[in-house]
Design an enzyme around this catalytic site. Structure first.
Site: not given
Length: 301
Positions: A14, A103-104, A109-110, A144
């Site tokens: 996103k 990541m971050g 993503g997570g 999210d």
């Protein structure tokens, strides 16, 4: 016959087309306004039913122990809800991940992985949860997650969970990965963070789109200045991509994006990316790719 597996389930990234911090609640959570936009670039997940009730992540994810993974935690919540509703244990499930989102990176993503897992397991287990029920189940794990289950471009308020569908023009994005992982907590806890941006309305955002073709041109990202100061590669990515249009950081960082009307424009920018940078293009998505696939169990209804 009961379906026993699902392969190649997309977990799209996103982008936050804008991100305003409009206040802070007594419990410390920040009040946000944003527009979430999915793009056709992300992880892929593969699911296989088990018969022993276990939830297992079969893919190693560096830095994320299995028991801490949002996917596993979300599936345990769904398994508990399944048992409450049906009076028996959920079947269990294996999860493999093709992980490409950093990541971050501010790409969700997570959270997207967890949302895809909830939708897929709800389907395979025939759990029967409707979309709003899955959204509520995922919210405690991450603000999210409800958006990805909502499955449409959305104007979001609150801590990001109050969602209204919004139309934006189709476009292409170029996204630059600065190569750093930005911890969300470090940005939101900064004394330099702007927390008093005047609230806007969904009508304000929609009116702006009438007069321009760049969906990322409205408002600003209040977290960007802090992230760019604390993480110089973010500032460098903004400066480089800003040569070609309105470059902006997504989420709390680190990735930076710019919108283009055509794929050829995006390709032209990508052809100029220095070898030291990682960048890619993606097309905007109006709906989650799983929206029309996982109808059984009331996921989308």
């Amino acid at each position: 016959m009961t379906q026993t597996s699902l392969r190649d389930c997309p977990a799209p990234a996103k982008l936050n087309l804008f991100l305003h911090v409009c206040g802070r609640r007594p419990d410390g959570y920040h009040l946000l306004q944003t527009v979430f936009q999915m793009v056709d670039h992300g992880d892929k997940l593969h699911f296989t039913l088990r018969s022993d009730g276990l939830v297992r992540r079969l893919t190693d994810v560096p830095g994320v122990p299995e028991h801490q993974d949002l996917i596993v935690r979300a599936l345990h919540l769904l398994a508990a809800e399944f048992e409450r509703r049906h009076g028996r244990a959920a079947p269990g499930i294996d999860v493999d991940i093709d992980k490409i989102l950093p990541m971050g990176g501010g790409l969700g993503g997570g959270s997207s992985d967890a949302a895809t897992a909830l939708m897929a397991a709800n389907h395979l287990w025939q759990a029967g949860l409707k979309r709003d029920e899955l959204m509520a189940l995922g919210l405690p794990l991450g603000a999210d997650i409800p958006f990805f289950i909502f499955g449409q471009t959305a104007f979001a308020e609150g801590v990001g969970e109050a969602l209204q569908a919004v139309d934006v023009p189709d476009c292409w994005y170029v996204v630059v990965e600065p190569g750093v992982s930005v911890p969300t907590a470090a940005i939101f806890s900064s004394e330099d963070l702007t927390r008093n941006t005047e609230p806007v309305t969904i009508a304000d955002f929609s009116r702006c789109l009438v007069s321009q073709t760049n969906p990322g041109g409205f408002g600003k990202n209040d977290l960007q200045a802090v992230a760019a100061r604390l993480f110089p590669p973010v500032a460098e990515a903004i400066e480089w991509l800003g040569q070609y249009g309105k470059a902006r950081m997504t989420g709390s960082g680190a990735c930076v994006f710019c919108a283009f009307s055509t794929e050829s424009e995006a390709d032209e920018v990508l052809s100029n990316v220095p070898a030291v940078r990682t960048a890619w293009k993606a097309k905007s998505l109006a709906r989650h790719p799983l929206a029309e696939v996982l109808q059984v169990g009331g996921v989308i209804d």
